[in-house]
Design a protein around this motif. Structure first.
Motif, short mmCIF file in Angstrom:
data_model
loop_
_atom_site.label_atom_id
_atom_site.label_comp_id
_atom_site.label_asym_id
_atom_site.label_seq_id
_atom_site.Cartn_x
_atom_site.Cartn_y
_atom_site.Cartn_z
N PHE A 143 -2.26 10.89 20.61
CA PHE A 143 -1.30 11.75 21.83
C PHE A 143 0.04 10.63 21.73
O PHE A 143 -0.15 9.40 21.98
N SER A 146 2.18 10.78 17.63
CA SER A 146 1.06 11.42 17.01
C SER A 146 0.35 12.30 17.28
O SER A 146 -0.48 12.23 18.65
N HIS A 147 0.46 13.43 17.46
CA HIS A 147 -1.62 14.39 17.68
C HIS A 147 -2.16 14.22 16.72
O HIS A 147 -1.45 15.68 15.44
N TYR A 148 -3.57 13.64 17.01
CA TYR A 148 -4.39 13.51 16.08
C TYR A 148 -5.79 14.13 16.77
O TYR A 148 -5.81 13.63 18.06
N CYS A 169 -2.20 7.68 12.25
CA CYS A 169 -1.25 7.92 13.41
C CYS A 169 -0.57 6.85 13.33
O CYS A 169 1.05 7.35 13.61
N GLN A 178 3.95 14.28 24.29
CA GLN A 178 3.13 14.50 25.33
C GLN A 178 2.59 13.62 26.02
O GLN A 178 2.51 12.53 25.97
N ALA A 183 -2.24 15.25 27.30
CA ALA A 183 -3.51 14.50 26.76
C ALA A 183 -4.87 14.43 27.47
O ALA A 183 -6.04 14.92 26.56
N HIS A 186 -6.67 18.74 27.62
CA HIS A 186 -7.15 18.42 25.94
C HIS A 186 -8.20 18.02 26.16
O HIS A 186 -8.66 18.84 25.81
#
Length: 310
Positions: A143, A146-148, A169, A178, A183, A186
């Motif tokens: 988070f 980069s978001h993976y 990432c 974010q 995070a 989520h």
């Protein structure tokens, strides 16, 4: 601020993650004695409790807590005592570790050996190899810039997937940020019932709501925290003039007076100080490492049954 003076070549292990290095870390973990993880045991702070889920074996009932599954209400005990109670069930299952990795721009900074982002990736890879050796499934959620999400997977393939995602990432910046609380929210939605989460961060993305999210997560999951800090965030620098680089521009940072150096260190270290205070107040086991340290001991201490706090 990019204070590491080195080439910007990908995969150099200093300013960019080296995938080959992450994979090679398997050899270091393979020489360790790693006890199998008991997925039924969860340690939060100094308290030890069972991990309960939707298994078939009834364990006990306790007073209802906000967030408990209403389908598990113990209506007989509730009627007898006049207070809501929930049934708890012992669940037998394969252990599962989710690594939550901070990818904010503040992680791309370092004055000793490597960037915090590279050190964090090395620690995450060690955690992945450690987990699969202990018989756990392992996954990764990044988070920040980069978001993976790499969902947990077992065996060597699971650790290799995490290593590959770490390199991906590091090479990708989405431009959208974010907060830590976002995070965590989520993760709570995705990982209800997962038995372990390892958060790796420098703390700069932490916000006030993150404490509530961590508390909510701890009802279902054992949380561990690894804080990655630069040497400048942990101690005052001597008086002097320091070359820095920011977005390709080189400048001189002059720190002469005691007040200047104190303010500089406090400003840089406010993230790790905030996250450390949060972990302490919640009883979350944590470790702090700098960018020049070997992360293996800290990772091992956090992932062994019981963890620990420094």
């Amino acid at each position: 601020m990019n204070a590491v003076a080195s080439s910007q070549a990908d995969g150099d292990g200093r300013v960019r993650v080296s995938l080959a290095e992450l994979i090679a870390l398997r050899g270091r973990v393979s020489r360790l004695r790693v006890p199998p993880q008991d997925s039924r045991a969860m340690h939060v702070g100094a308290q030890t409790s069972r991990l309960y889920g939707r298994g078939m074996d009834y364990a006990e009932s306790r007073a209802y807590q906000p967030g408990d599954d209403v389908r598990r209400m113990d209506w007989r005990l509730t009627a007898r005592l006049g207070r809501l109670h929930t049934k708890l069930f012992q669940e037998e299952r394969e252990g599962q570790l989710l690594i939550l990795l901070d990818q904010h721009s503040s992680m791309r900074f370092g004055t000793r050996v490597r960037f915090k982002s590279v050190q964090a990736a090395r620690a995450a890879a060690l955690a992945a190899w450690y987990a699969v050796k202990a018989g756990e499934r392992v996954g990764l959620m990044a988070f920040g810039e980069s978001h993976y999400l790499q969902r947990p997977r077992g065996g060597v393939r699971g650790a290799l997937d995490v290593c590959g995602m770490l390199a991906k990432c590091d090479a990708t910046v989405s431009g959208q940020s974010q907060s830590l609380s976002q995070a965590l929210q989520h993760v709570i939605k995705l990982q209800r019932g997962a038995n372990r989460v390892l958060l790796i961060s420098d703390g700069q993305s932490s916000d006030e709501v993150a404490r509530d999210r961590l508390l909510e997560m701890m009802r279902h999951t054992a949380v561990r925290l690894l804080i990655v800090a630069d040497a400048l965030e942990l101690e005052q620098v001597p008086a002097g003039s320091y070359p820095i680089e920011h977005h390709g521009e080189r400048r001189q940072l002059v720190l002469q007076s005691q007040a200047q150096r104190e303010a500089f260190q406090q400003r840089l270290g406010e993230g790790q100080a905030r996250l450390t205070a949060m972990a302490t107040s919640l009883g979350i086991p944590y470790r702090i490492i700098d960018t020049a340290a070997d992360p293996l001991d800290a990772v091992g201490a956090l992932l062994r049954n019981g963890g620990g706090r420094r």
